[in-house]
Write a protein that holds these residues in place. Structure first.
Motif, PDB file in Angstrom:
ATOM      1  N   THR A  54     -70.527 -17.372  20.731  1.00 33.45           N
ATOM      2  CA  THR A  54     -70.667 -16.695  19.449  1.00 33.45           C
ATOM      3  C   THR A  54     -72.154 -16.461  19.218  1.00 33.45           C
ATOM      4  O   THR A  54     -72.953 -17.399  19.271  1.00 33.45           O
ATOM      5  CB  THR A  54     -70.094 -17.539  18.296  1.00 33.45           C
ATOM      6  N   VAL A  55     -72.528 -15.230  18.991  1.00 32.16           N
ATOM      7  CA  VAL A  55     -73.919 -14.869  18.711  1.00 32.16           C
ATOM      8  C   VAL A  55     -74.064 -14.730  17.197  1.00 32.16           C
ATOM      9  O   VAL A  55     -73.349 -13.957  16.571  1.00 32.16           O
ATOM     10  CB  VAL A  55     -74.316 -13.557  19.408  1.00 32.16           C
ATOM     11  N   THR A  56     -74.976 -15.497  16.628  1.00 34.82           N
ATOM     12  CA  THR A  56     -75.278 -15.404  15.207  1.00 34.82           C
ATOM     13  C   THR A  56     -76.637 -14.733  15.062  1.00 34.82           C
ATOM     14  O   THR A  56     -77.572 -15.069  15.793  1.00 34.82           O
ATOM     15  CB  THR A  56     -75.292 -16.803  14.558  1.00 34.82           C
ATOM     16  N   TYR A  57     -76.748 -13.792  14.143  1.00 29.28           N
ATOM     17  CA  TYR A  57     -77.987 -13.036  13.981  1.00 29.28           C
ATOM     18  C   TYR A  57     -78.216 -12.706  12.511  1.00 29.28           C
ATOM     19  O   TYR A  57     -77.294 -12.749  11.699  1.00 29.28           O
ATOM     20  CB  TYR A  57     -77.963 -11.750  14.826  1.00 29.28           C
ATOM     21  N   THR A  58     -79.453 -12.397  12.194  1.00 27.92           N
ATOM     22  CA  THR A  58     -79.779 -11.903  10.866  1.00 27.92           C
ATOM     23  C   THR A  58     -80.121 -10.423  10.986  1.00 27.92           C
ATOM     24  O   THR A  58     -80.749 -10.000  11.966  1.00 27.92           O
ATOM     25  CB  THR A  58     -80.938 -12.703  10.226  1.00 27.92           C
ATOM     26  N   LEU A  59     -79.657  -9.655  10.009  1.00 29.57           N
ATOM     27  CA  LEU A  59     -79.946  -8.228   9.977  1.00 29.57           C
ATOM     28  C   LEU A  59     -80.188  -7.827   8.533  1.00 29.57           C
ATOM     29  O   LEU A  59     -79.425  -8.176   7.646  1.00 29.57           O
ATOM     30  CB  LEU A  59     -78.787  -7.412  10.542  1.00 29.57           C
ATOM     31  N   GLY A  60     -81.271  -7.117   8.332  1.00 27.50           N
ATOM     32  CA  GLY A  60     -81.554  -6.500   7.045  1.00 27.50           C
ATOM     33  C   GLY A  60     -82.065  -5.104   7.312  1.00 27.50           C
ATOM     34  O   GLY A  60     -82.911  -4.916   8.190  1.00 27.50           O
TER      35      GLY A  60
END
Length: 130
Positions: A54-60
């Motif tokens: 599972t890849v967890t990322y932040t995006l804004g």
């Protein structure tokens, strides 16, 4: 995103080792009408998943953003919106995949951030040919 012509004629190329620009990001001003308010960016690189993970990322993004891994859209966030980074995740099988990140700014303040937070993966952006 693939029906839009925002990325057809690049006017600027650069090697970017991180996509963590934050708020108030204006990468280009060529002195054209409405500069620097309207622009689109396409980054490409590789994602290596060492195991199924599972890849967890932040995006804004203010505004439109898409993330593709392989030929799959793993994140689609079209539309005009404020820059408010959030955390997301997707599943990926072990292997190496081309990764593309698309961003288009069309309104108000600009901001962009993409960063992988966790997962058994390595990320590598393509080298810039000088």
């Amino acid at each position: 995103f693939d029906e839009l012509d925002w990325w057809d004629e690049p006017s600027y190329e650069d090697f970017t080792p991180t996509l963590n620009f934050g708020a108030n990001w204006w990468p280009l001003d060529e002195g054209l009408e409405a500069d620097p308010a309207y622009f689109a960016v396409h980054w490409s690189g590789w994602l290596r998943a060492w195991d199924d993970t599972t890849v967890t990322y932040t995006l804004g993004s203010s505004d439109d953003a898409w993330i593709l891994v392989g030929d799959q859209i793993v994140h689609a966030s079209p539309g005009v919106k404020p820059y408010e980074p959030q955390t997301y995740s997707f599943q990926i099988d072990a292997g190496q995949y081309p990764m593309d990140v698309y961003f288009a700014h069309r309104s108000g303040g600009s901001g962009f951030r993409f960063r992988i937070l966790s997962g058994d993966v390595s990320q590598c952006y393509a080298a810039f040919d000088e």
